[in-house]
Design a protein around this motif. Structure first.
Motif: not given
Length: 573
Positions: A23, A71, A87, A141
């Motif tokens: 991420d 994440t 995610t 996200n």
């Protein structure tokens, strides 16, 4: 990670490309936008005839912020379907069923500064927004995926009419595009995917912080005309041109190389961004890492020359102060201890590291957490009692100074260990219990246990920790017995955990998705939140098998709420 990819009707999708990546905006992962086309992939796979995939990768133990919920992002690319993304926590095994949507092809037009169609402009997909209210998040996200400077982001080119067609999108989405052309400065543009997307996004409004980049929302993208700067890269020491130097403008994210005379061309960064970002980063021939060089400061005397200082190297080791053995996976960086800098690396298996810098004097710091060792972290707020302003020991920062002809320096760090937390496990008669697995959770942590370990012949378990223990709990839940003990602070003596006979509870877990499809919840971890003041945090109880079946062990007095780790189900006992 494993899972299944299905189409809108639930049929398996073979041949889909499934990618796991960092991420990019998670502060726990080392990633910088000024690294052009950085390969951010952790692993990938192609679905088989049944739509199944499996990906294995190694999670870095090091984190630049104290947060076990590091994440990653999962993306699925399949012809004829929209790009799917989500995610997930990188610390847990994952088992997904991914249902793809039908593809929508976004079409738009790129114009030059005179309003004429611009052919052969490169259009790259930077971000996808499923929810217009999330426009102020340049992040990743469940509603936003950010592909800036990723090696996997889709790219297309305009035709002779200036028209581009970007496949792989879904209806109602909004996209952030980046447009390149050799005659114009690069620009980003927010665009609706289709007629079902929001029609009004006003420039400068709340949730739209990108200014001029979005002045043409829903209209043709007009490229700004700006003259390139022609510069010569000069070695500051020898005063000679540098051939083969890679130069990258932070704003454009594209790199160029100097020619035999050291010359290169680039579009300067817009004035409104120059105060916030270093304008240029460079990479010397043969080097793997990019190093910032002051754009304006380096060209003060002559705006046509980029004076590149001598490249200095820093090598060193990080070792255990008790054994003198190297410690792997410690973050080493140039910058302030409270704010990790641009130039970061990790120690190898022997504890060695290497960094480069153009500065004559720099601070080199270590960063954690790392199980078993005392390391500073950027944030320490696990529990209300903890202070967020921890004092960082001097042993984790060293100064490297280069004088005269000196171009290399050695720095060595010796890490102190935290004392181990030791607990004695006995049965209901007081007899030591050998070879049973115990787990420890710490400081109200609603994540993984700090560690799991097996008791020795004397019933003793030893836990490594990476932070001061304020409130923790040690837990055993197996066919041998169950029990929990609270630990406040670092105990001076070895506390005893007494087990009571275990009661097995068996069950079967299924998950129903939003479309009403029911499936076995295989390989999902189940955690327990005990109705007991001694239980400071959820305790790992079981993992479902391939058919969704599980067995957990409880004592007669336990009341428990068990949660699936991804929050999709809750069981009450």
């Amino acid at each position: 990670m494993k899972g299944t990819v299905v189409g809108p009707t639930g049929d398996p999708v073979p041949g889909a490309r499934v990618v796991v990546r960092n991420d990019p905006y998670c502060v726990d992962i080392e990633w910088k936008a000024s690294r052009p086309e950085e390969n951010d992939l952790l692993g990938e796979a192609t679905t088989d005839a049944a739509g199944r995939f499996k990906i294995d990768w190694k999670v870095h133990e090091v984190s630049t912020i104290e947060n076990a919920n590091v994440t990653g992002e999962l993306l699925v690319f399949a012809p004829g379907h929209a790009i799917s993304f989500r995610t997930f926590s990188m610390w847990y095994p994952q088992n997904f069923e991914i249902k793809l949507k039908d593809e929508v092809e976004h079409e738009g037009t790129v114009l030059d500064d005179q309003g004429r169609p611009l052919a052969d402009a490169e259009v790259l997909l930077d971000c996808i927004y499923n929810d217009p209210s999330m426009l102020h998040f340049v992040s990743s996200n469940s509603e936003v995926t950010c592909l800036l400077h990723s090696s996997i982001r889709p790219r297309v080119r305009t035709d002779q009419a200036g028209v581009y067609r970007m496949p792989g999108l879904a209806t109602k989405q909004i996209v952030l595009l980046q447009v390149h052309h050799p005659k114009f400065r690069s620009i980003r543009s927010l665009q609706p995917v289709d007629d079902a997307s929001p029609t009004k996004i006003e420039p400068g409004q709340e949730g739209n912080p990108f200014g001029e980049w979005h002045n043409h929302y829903g209209r043709p993208i007009r490229m700004p005309l700006e003259q390139k700067i022609v510069m010569t890269a000069i070695d500051q020491a020898t005063k000679k041109p540098i051939e083969g130097l890679e130069v990258c403008s932070f704003f454009s994210g594209s790199a160029t190389r100097t020619d035999q005379g050291g010359k290169f061309e680039y579009f300067p960064m817009p004035k409104e961004y120059r105060r916030q970002h270093n304008e240029l980063v460079v990479r010397m021939p043969g080097q793997k890492t990019w190093t910032p060089v002051g754009g304006r400061a380096a060209t003060t005397d002559n705006p046509t020359r980029l004076f590149v200082p001598k490249l200095n190297s820093i090598v060193g080791t990080v070792v255990d102060d008790q054994t003198n053995h190297g410690v792997e996976g410690v973050a080493v960086y140039i910058g302030r201890p409270e704010s990790p800098g641009f130039n970061t690396t990790y120690t190898d298996k022997e504890g060695r590291f290497s960094l480069n810098t153009f500065s004559s004097r720099v601070s080199v710091s270590l960063n954690g957490p790392k199980l078993g060792y005392v390391l500073p972290v950027r944030k320490q707020t696990n529990a209300p009692e903890e202070s967020s302003g921890k004092v960082i020991p001097e042993i984790h920062t060293r100064q490297a100074t280069f004088r005269g002809d000196q171009d290399s320096a050695e720095l060595h760090f010796a890490l102190p260990r935290y004392p181990k937390v030791r607990v004695r496990i006995v049965d209901s008669t007081g007899k030591p219990v050998a070879k049973t697995i115990a787990q420890m959770s710490a400081n109200y942590s609603f994540t993984l246990p700090v560690s799991s370990t097996e008791s020795d012949e004397d019933g003793i378990v030893e836990f490594d920790i990476d932070r001061p223990i304020i409130h923790s709990s040690v837990w055993v839940a197996s066919a041998i017995g169950v029990g929990i003990i609270a630990i406040n602070g670092m105990p001076d003596e070895v506390p005893t955990l007494k087990l009571e006979p275990a009661i097995p509870i068996k069950g079967h877990l299924t998950i129903e998705d939003r479309e009403g499809n029911v499936r076995d919840a295989s390989d999902i971890q189940i955690y327990g939140e005990l109705a007991d003041p001694k239980a400071w945090s959820p305790i790992s109880l079981a993992t479902t098998d391939k058919t969704g079946r599980y067995t957990i062990y409880l004592g007669t007095a336990n009341k428990l709420v068990a949660r699936c780790i991804d929050g999709t189900a809750m069981l009450l006992f």
